[in-house]
Design a protein around this motif. Structure first.
Motif, PDB file in Angstrom:
ATOM      1  N   GLY A  26      43.073  21.119  37.722  1.00  0.00           N
ATOM      2  CA  GLY A  26      42.630  22.420  37.233  1.00  0.00           C
ATOM      3  C   GLY A  26      43.711  23.252  36.579  1.00  0.00           C
ATOM      4  N   GLU A  27      44.950  22.765  36.555  1.00  0.00           N
ATOM      5  CA  GLU A  27      46.035  23.536  35.951  1.00  0.00           C
ATOM      6  C   GLU A  27      45.875  23.572  34.430  1.00  0.00           C
ATOM      7  N   ARG A  28      46.150  24.714  33.850  1.00  0.00           N
ATOM      8  CA  ARG A  28      46.066  24.900  32.390  1.00  0.00           C
ATOM      9  C   ARG A  28      47.481  24.978  31.841  1.00  0.00           C
ATOM     10  N   ARG A  60      43.094  30.521  12.119  1.00  0.00           N
ATOM     11  CA  ARG A  60      42.180  30.902  13.201  1.00  0.00           C
ATOM     12  C   ARG A  60      43.008  31.341  14.394  1.00  0.00           C
ATOM     13  N   VAL A  61      42.594  32.448  14.990  1.00  0.00           N
ATOM     14  CA  VAL A  61      43.260  32.969  16.187  1.00  0.00           C
ATOM     15  C   VAL A  61      42.204  33.161  17.260  1.00  0.00           C
ATOM     16  N   THR A  62      42.457  32.589  18.424  1.00  0.00           N
ATOM     17  CA  THR A  62      41.571  32.843  19.557  1.00  0.00           C
ATOM     18  C   THR A  62      42.335  33.619  20.612  1.00  0.00           C
ATOM     19  N   VAL A  63      41.642  34.571  21.206  1.00  0.00           N
ATOM     20  CA  VAL A  63      42.209  35.416  22.251  1.00  0.00           C
ATOM     21  C   VAL A  63      41.369  35.190  23.505  1.00  0.00           C
ATOM     22  N   THR A  64      42.031  34.739  24.551  1.00  0.00           N
ATOM     23  CA  THR A  64      41.338  34.462  25.810  1.00  0.00           C
ATOM     24  C   THR A  64      41.944  35.345  26.892  1.00  0.00           C
ATOM     25  N   GLY A  65      41.101  36.080  27.567  1.00  0.00           N
ATOM     26  CA  GLY A  65      41.571  36.881  28.689  1.00  0.00           C
ATOM     27  C   GLY A  65      41.872  35.992  29.886  1.00  0.00           C
ATOM     28  N   ILE A  66      42.847  36.410  30.666  1.00  0.00           N
ATOM     29  CA  ILE A  66      43.207  35.681  31.884  1.00  0.00           C
ATOM     30  C   ILE A  66      42.862  36.564  33.073  1.00  0.00           C
ATOM     31  N   CYS A  67      42.241  35.973  34.057  1.00  0.00           N
ATOM     32  CA  CYS A  67      41.798  36.678  35.258  1.00  0.00           C
ATOM     33  C   CYS A  67      42.876  37.617  35.778  1.00  0.00           C
ATOM     34  N   GLN A  68      42.459  38.779  36.208  1.00  0.00           N
ATOM     35  CA  GLN A  68      43.406  39.786  36.674  1.00  0.00           C
ATOM     36  C   GLN A  68      44.120  39.378  37.952  1.00  0.00           C
ATOM     37  N   LEU A  69      43.711  38.307  38.584  1.00  0.00           N
ATOM     38  CA  LEU A  69      44.361  37.866  39.812  1.00  0.00           C
ATOM     39  C   LEU A  69      45.544  36.932  39.556  1.00  0.00           C
ATOM     40  N   LEU A  77      48.988  28.729  35.830  1.00  0.00           N
ATOM     41  CA  LEU A  77      47.718  29.151  35.251  1.00  0.00           C
ATOM     42  C   LEU A  77      46.687  28.050  35.467  1.00  0.00           C
ATOM     43  N   MET A  78      45.533  28.426  35.976  1.00  0.00           N
ATOM     44  CA  MET A  78      44.468  27.467  36.240  1.00  0.00           C
ATOM     45  C   MET A  78      43.313  27.729  35.271  1.00  0.00           C
ATOM     46  N   ARG A  80      40.229  27.850  35.715  1.00  0.00           N
ATOM     47  CA  ARG A  80      39.207  28.753  36.269  1.00  0.00           C
ATOM     48  C   ARG A  80      39.579  30.230  36.071  1.00  0.00           C
ATOM     49  N   GLN A  81      40.846  30.500  35.739  1.00  0.00           N
ATOM     50  CA  GLN A  81      41.296  31.878  35.539  1.00  0.00           C
ATOM     51  C   GLN A  81      41.095  32.362  34.093  1.00  0.00           C
ATOM     52  N   LEU A  82      40.645  31.485  33.210  1.00  0.00           N
ATOM     53  CA  LEU A  82      40.389  31.882  31.829  1.00  0.00           C
ATOM     54  C   LEU A  82      39.006  32.507  31.740  1.00  0.00           C
ATOM     55  N   LEU A  83      38.918  33.649  31.085  1.00  0.00           N
ATOM     56  CA  LEU A  83      37.687  34.420  31.053  1.00  0.00           C
ATOM     57  C   LEU A  83      36.876  34.158  29.790  1.00  0.00           C
ATOM     58  N   GLU A  84      35.602  34.380  29.890  1.00  0.00           N
ATOM     59  CA  GLU A  84      34.711  34.304  28.729  1.00  0.00           C
ATOM     60  C   GLU A  84      34.037  35.645  28.577  1.00  0.00           C
ATOM     61  N   PRO A  85      33.621  36.030  27.397  1.00  0.00           N
ATOM     62  CA  PRO A  85      33.772  35.283  26.154  1.00  0.00           C
ATOM     63  C   PRO A  85      35.200  35.374  25.641  1.00  0.00           C
ATOM     64  N   ILE A  86      35.514  34.520  24.695  1.00  0.00           N
ATOM     65  CA  ILE A  86      36.808  34.591  24.037  1.00  0.00           C
ATOM     66  C   ILE A  86      36.618  35.313  22.705  1.00  0.00           C
ATOM     67  N   GLY A  87      37.696  35.836  22.177  1.00  0.00           N
ATOM     68  CA  GLY A  87      37.653  36.460  20.862  1.00  0.00           C
ATOM     69  C   GLY A  87      38.201  35.492  19.831  1.00  0.00           C
ATOM     70  N   THR A  88      37.502  35.365  18.720  1.00  0.00           N
ATOM     71  CA  THR A  88      37.957  34.477  17.654  1.00  0.00           C
ATOM     72  C   THR A  88      37.920  35.221  16.330  1.00  0.00           C
TER      73      THR A  88
END
Length: 150
Positions: A26-28, A60-69, A77-78, A80-88
């Motif tokens: 699960g590691e990213r 192309r640029v994608t922005v992915t939020g990472i869980c606040q924890l 970084l795992m 499961r900590q990547l949030l959706e939706p992503i910004g593209t």
């Protein structure tokens, strides 16, 4: 601090490659075209307003939020900590360089609103930015605007 976070994440990748080990389940791992950025919230009661994004050239640029924890100095970084939706955001190679950037507006709106909600919980949030198809960090400007709730 972020250059240290990115450096440590890249060292993790090279260490695994050198030793022939595999990542944790699960590691990213950070890819060569990715970087982690930090956003501090001086005020936590916010409403999302809009994104400001500019890119010279194509890509192309994608922005992915990472869980606040996630605490980058303590844990890997795992996925499961990547949030959706992503910004593209993107501009195709055949598009004129002065054409507006394209984006999935509904996703960008939802993403911005989600960030505002998460700001209520933490004063800091991290983001994973991926630059692809010719996009370069030196030619990119990205910010997000919030307004204080009354």
């Amino acid at each position: 601090m972020l250059s240290i976070v990115n450096k440590m994440m890249r060292l993790r990748v090279s260490s695994l490659q050198r030793s022939g080990q595999k990542r944790q389940d699960g590691e990213r791992l950070l890819l060569p075209y990715e970087a982690v950025y930090r956003l501090d919230f001086p005020t936590q009661d916010l409403s999302f307003s809009r994104w400001y994004f500019s890119l010279c050239g194509h890509g192309r640029v994608t922005v992915t939020g990472i869980c606040q924890l996630w605490t980058p100095d303590l844990t890997h970084l795992m996925t499961r900590q990547l949030l959706e939706p992503i910004g593209t955001f993107w501009r195709n190679a055949e598009d004129p360089e002065d054409s507006p950037l394209k984006s999935l507006e509904a996703d960008m709106q939802e993403f911005g609103e989600r960030i505002a909600e998460l700001a209520k919980v933490r004063k800091v949030m991290y983001f994973l930015l991926a630059l692809k198809d010719g996009a370069e960090a030196a030619k990119l400007s990205c910010s997000v605007e919030f307004t204080p709730q009354k």
